[in-house]
Design a protein around this motif. Sequence first.
Motif, PDB file in Angstrom:
ATOM      1  N   HIS A   1      -2.681 -13.670 -15.683  1.00  0.00           N
ATOM      2  CA  HIS A   1      -3.712 -12.659 -15.467  1.00  0.00           C
ATOM      3  C   HIS A   1      -3.677 -11.624 -16.587  1.00  0.00           C
ATOM      4  CE1 HIS A   1      -4.148 -13.325 -10.827  1.00  0.00           C
ATOM      5  NE2 HIS A   1      -4.644 -14.316 -11.555  1.00  0.00           N
ATOM      6  N   ASP A   2      -4.867 -11.188 -17.003  1.00  0.00           N
ATOM      7  CA  ASP A   2      -4.938 -10.167 -18.041  1.00  0.00           C
ATOM      8  C   ASP A   2      -4.680  -8.762 -17.492  1.00  0.00           C
ATOM      9  OD1 ASP A   2      -7.588 -11.850 -19.834  1.00  0.00           O
ATOM     10  OD2 ASP A   2      -5.477 -11.636 -20.377  1.00  0.00           O
ATOM     11  N   ALA A   3      -5.195  -8.482 -16.295  1.00  0.00           N
ATOM     12  CA  ALA A   3      -5.146  -7.124 -15.759  1.00  0.00           C
ATOM     13  C   ALA A   3      -3.984  -6.946 -14.785  1.00  0.00           C
ATOM     14  CB  ALA A   3      -6.461  -6.787 -15.056  1.00  0.00           C
ATOM     15  N   MET A   4      -3.341  -5.786 -14.866  1.00  0.00           N
ATOM     16  CA  MET A   4      -2.260  -5.458 -13.942  1.00  0.00           C
ATOM     17  C   MET A   4      -2.398  -4.020 -13.491  1.00  0.00           C
ATOM     18  SD  MET A   4       0.987  -7.542 -15.526  1.00  0.00           S
ATOM     19  CE  MET A   4       1.961  -7.469 -14.005  1.00  0.00           C
ATOM     20  N   TYR A   5      -1.864  -3.729 -12.304  1.00  0.00           N
ATOM     21  CA  TYR A   5      -2.084  -2.433 -11.662  1.00  0.00           C
ATOM     22  C   TYR A   5      -0.816  -1.966 -10.951  1.00  0.00           C
ATOM     23  CZ  TYR A   5      -6.766  -4.544 -11.875  1.00  0.00           C
ATOM     24  OH  TYR A   5      -7.915  -5.177 -12.290  1.00  0.00           O
ATOM     25  N   TRP A   6      -0.647  -0.658 -10.883  1.00  0.00           N
ATOM     26  CA  TRP A   6       0.386  -0.065 -10.054  1.00  0.00           C
ATOM     27  C   TRP A   6      -0.272   0.869  -9.050  1.00  0.00           C
ATOM     28  CZ3 TRP A   6       5.184  -1.134  -8.952  1.00  0.00           C
ATOM     29  CH2 TRP A   6       5.978  -1.835  -9.865  1.00  0.00           C
ATOM     30  N   TYR A   7       0.126   0.690  -7.769  1.00  0.00           N
ATOM     31  CA  TYR A   7      -0.355   1.534  -6.693  1.00  0.00           C
ATOM     32  C   TYR A   7       0.832   2.184  -5.988  1.00  0.00           C
ATOM     33  CZ  TYR A   7      -4.884  -0.916  -6.811  1.00  0.00           C
ATOM     34  OH  TYR A   7      -6.101  -1.438  -7.185  1.00  0.00           O
ATOM     35  N   ARG A   8       0.518   3.283  -5.373  1.00  0.00           N
ATOM     36  CA  ARG A   8       1.479   3.939  -4.495  1.00  0.00           C
ATOM     37  C   ARG A   8       0.850   3.964  -3.101  1.00  0.00           C
ATOM     38  NH1 ARG A   8       4.599   9.592  -5.123  1.00  0.00           N
ATOM     39  NH2 ARG A   8       4.700  10.099  -2.910  1.00  0.00           N
ATOM     40  N   GLN A   9       1.668   3.690  -2.072  1.00  0.00           N
ATOM     41  CA  GLN A   9       1.162   3.700  -0.708  1.00  0.00           C
ATOM     42  C   GLN A   9       2.022   4.627   0.123  1.00  0.00           C
ATOM     43  OE1 GLN A   9       1.185  -0.057   1.525  1.00  0.00           O
ATOM     44  NE2 GLN A   9      -0.793   0.472   2.401  1.00  0.00           N
ATOM     45  N   ASP A  10       1.383   5.635   0.698  1.00  0.00           N
ATOM     46  CA  ASP A  10       2.039   6.564   1.603  1.00  0.00           C
ATOM     47  C   ASP A  10       1.350   6.479   2.955  1.00  0.00           C
ATOM     48  OD1 ASP A  10       1.946   8.168  -1.301  1.00  0.00           O
ATOM     49  OD2 ASP A  10       3.849   8.335  -0.238  1.00  0.00           O
ATOM     50  N   PRO A  11       2.082   6.748   4.016  1.00  0.00           N
ATOM     51  CA  PRO A  11       1.485   6.679   5.361  1.00  0.00           C
ATOM     52  C   PRO A  11       0.256   7.580   5.456  1.00  0.00           C
ATOM     53  CG  PRO A  11       3.857   6.909   5.504  1.00  0.00           C
ATOM     54  CD  PRO A  11       3.502   7.101   4.064  1.00  0.00           C
ATOM     55  N   GLY A  12      -0.836   7.026   5.959  1.00  0.00           N
ATOM     56  CA  GLY A  12      -2.042   7.825   6.185  1.00  0.00           C
ATOM     57  C   GLY A  12      -2.862   8.112   4.944  1.00  0.00           C
ATOM     58  N   GLN A  13      -2.437   7.580   3.787  1.00  0.00           N
ATOM     59  CA  GLN A  13      -3.182   7.901   2.558  1.00  0.00           C
ATOM     60  C   GLN A  13      -3.747   6.678   1.873  1.00  0.00           C
ATOM     61  OE1 GLN A  13      -2.336  11.041  -0.016  1.00  0.00           O
ATOM     62  NE2 GLN A  13      -0.514  11.739   1.065  1.00  0.00           N
TER      63      GLN A  13
ATOM     64  N   TYR B   1       5.809   1.274  -3.517  1.00  0.00           N
ATOM     65  CA  TYR B   1       5.080   1.001  -4.757  1.00  0.00           C
ATOM     66  C   TYR B   1       4.681  -0.462  -4.814  1.00  0.00           C
ATOM     67  CZ  TYR B   1       6.463   5.606  -6.333  1.00  0.00           C
ATOM     68  OH  TYR B   1       6.624   6.970  -6.449  1.00  0.00           O
ATOM     69  N   LEU B   2       3.405  -0.692  -5.061  1.00  0.00           N
ATOM     70  CA  LEU B   2       2.858  -2.041  -5.122  1.00  0.00           C
ATOM     71  C   LEU B   2       2.290  -2.328  -6.495  1.00  0.00           C
ATOM     72  CD1 LEU B   2       1.016  -2.090  -1.707  1.00  0.00           C
ATOM     73  CD2 LEU B   2       2.746  -3.741  -2.390  1.00  0.00           C
ATOM     74  N   CYS B   3       2.630  -3.485  -7.020  1.00  0.00           N
ATOM     75  CA  CYS B   3       2.079  -3.968  -8.275  1.00  0.00           C
ATOM     76  C   CYS B   3       1.075  -5.067  -7.963  1.00  0.00           C
ATOM     77  CB  CYS B   3       3.206  -4.508  -9.146  1.00  0.00           C
ATOM     78  SG  CYS B   3       2.682  -5.192 -10.719  1.00  0.00           S
ATOM     79  N   ALA B   4       0.005  -5.139  -8.720  1.00  0.00           N
ATOM     80  CA  ALA B   4      -1.011  -6.165  -8.495  1.00  0.00           C
ATOM     81  C   ALA B   4      -1.510  -6.683  -9.837  1.00  0.00           C
ATOM     82  CB  ALA B   4      -2.180  -5.602  -7.687  1.00  0.00           C
ATOM     83  N   SER B   5      -2.138  -7.849  -9.794  1.00  0.00           N
ATOM     84  CA  SER B   5      -2.758  -8.374 -11.006  1.00  0.00           C
ATOM     85  C   SER B   5      -4.066  -9.062 -10.647  1.00  0.00           C
ATOM     86  CB  SER B   5      -1.825  -9.354 -11.724  1.00  0.00           C
ATOM     87  OG  SER B   5      -1.703 -10.569 -10.991  1.00  0.00           O
ATOM     88  N   SER B   6      -4.946  -9.206 -11.635  1.00  0.00           N
ATOM     89  CA  SER B   6      -6.192  -9.939 -11.436  1.00  0.00           C
ATOM     90  C   SER B   6      -6.534 -10.662 -12.733  1.00  0.00           C
ATOM     91  CB  SER B   6      -7.339  -9.017 -11.023  1.00  0.00           C
ATOM     92  OG  SER B   6      -7.609  -8.059 -12.016  1.00  0.00           O
ATOM     93  N   ILE B   7      -7.387 -11.684 -12.632  1.00  0.00           N
ATOM     94  CA  ILE B   7      -7.729 -12.491 -13.800  1.00  0.00           C
ATOM     95  C   ILE B   7      -8.147 -11.587 -14.949  1.00  0.00           C
ATOM     96  CG2 ILE B   7      -9.356 -14.170 -14.715  1.00  0.00           C
ATOM     97  CD1 ILE B   7      -9.461 -15.406 -11.923  1.00  0.00           C
ATOM     98  N   SER B   8      -9.018 -10.651 -14.657  1.00  0.00           N
ATOM     99  CA  SER B   8      -9.364  -9.608 -15.605  1.00  0.00           C
ATOM    100  C   SER B   8      -9.843  -8.425 -14.788  1.00  0.00           C
ATOM    101  CB  SER B   8     -10.447 -10.072 -16.586  1.00  0.00           C
ATOM    102  OG  SER B   8     -11.666 -10.250 -15.910  1.00  0.00           O
TER     103      SER B   8
END
Lengths: 113, 111
Positions: free
Chosen positions: A29-41, A89-96
Amino acid sequence: DGGITQSPKYLFRKEGQNVTLSCEQNLNHDAMYWYRQDPGQGLRLIYYSQIVNDFQKGDIAEGYSVSREKKESFPLTVTSAQKNPTAFYLCASSISAGTYEQYFGPGTRLTVT
Amino acid sequence: EDKVVQSPLSLVVHEGDTVTLNCSYEVTNFRSLLWYKQEKKAPTFLFMLTSSGIEKKSGRLSSILDKKELSSILNITATQTGDSAIYLCAVNAGNNRKLIWGLGTSLAVNP
């Protein structure tokens, strides 16, 4: 098996220390992402990268840094400047970047005391 | 400001019930709407809906996009305890290609 791996699953650090979270994908995958997840947000975007050697700030980039030296890897550093680093903390990817689904890694739960 | 709102925030049903989860959005330049299921860890992809694909179905799960009403529903029929999870809705909109996430609906299916 193709997928996204994050390590470690759980991470404990003392306040004032920088810590780096690993994210690797073998999906080509070309695209990658970092997310943060907190309760209720919900999920909040920290940084994203559309291509190697390029990345952009998301909605909550302050106190974080990233690099994208290889297509497969997108490590996230949580610096001592991040006021409330304890989170999932969650990492994700997508084709682009664009209208493609994102696939997620298993996440890293960071606890800073 | 772009936003995605999911309702209800939480729901408790019995096995065998049918549930409908809602996702409404206000965004510029809508591109697609995505549904995810999150159990204990990573969200797993369910469906993506676009202007050219407004209805998707997989087993007991189905989803419809209503572009006129700026919303989508996720239906789960004959619910099972394994359907217990948080269901997340996200919209891809605008030129920055980021996903805008709702807060999710927490579904509990009791035996």
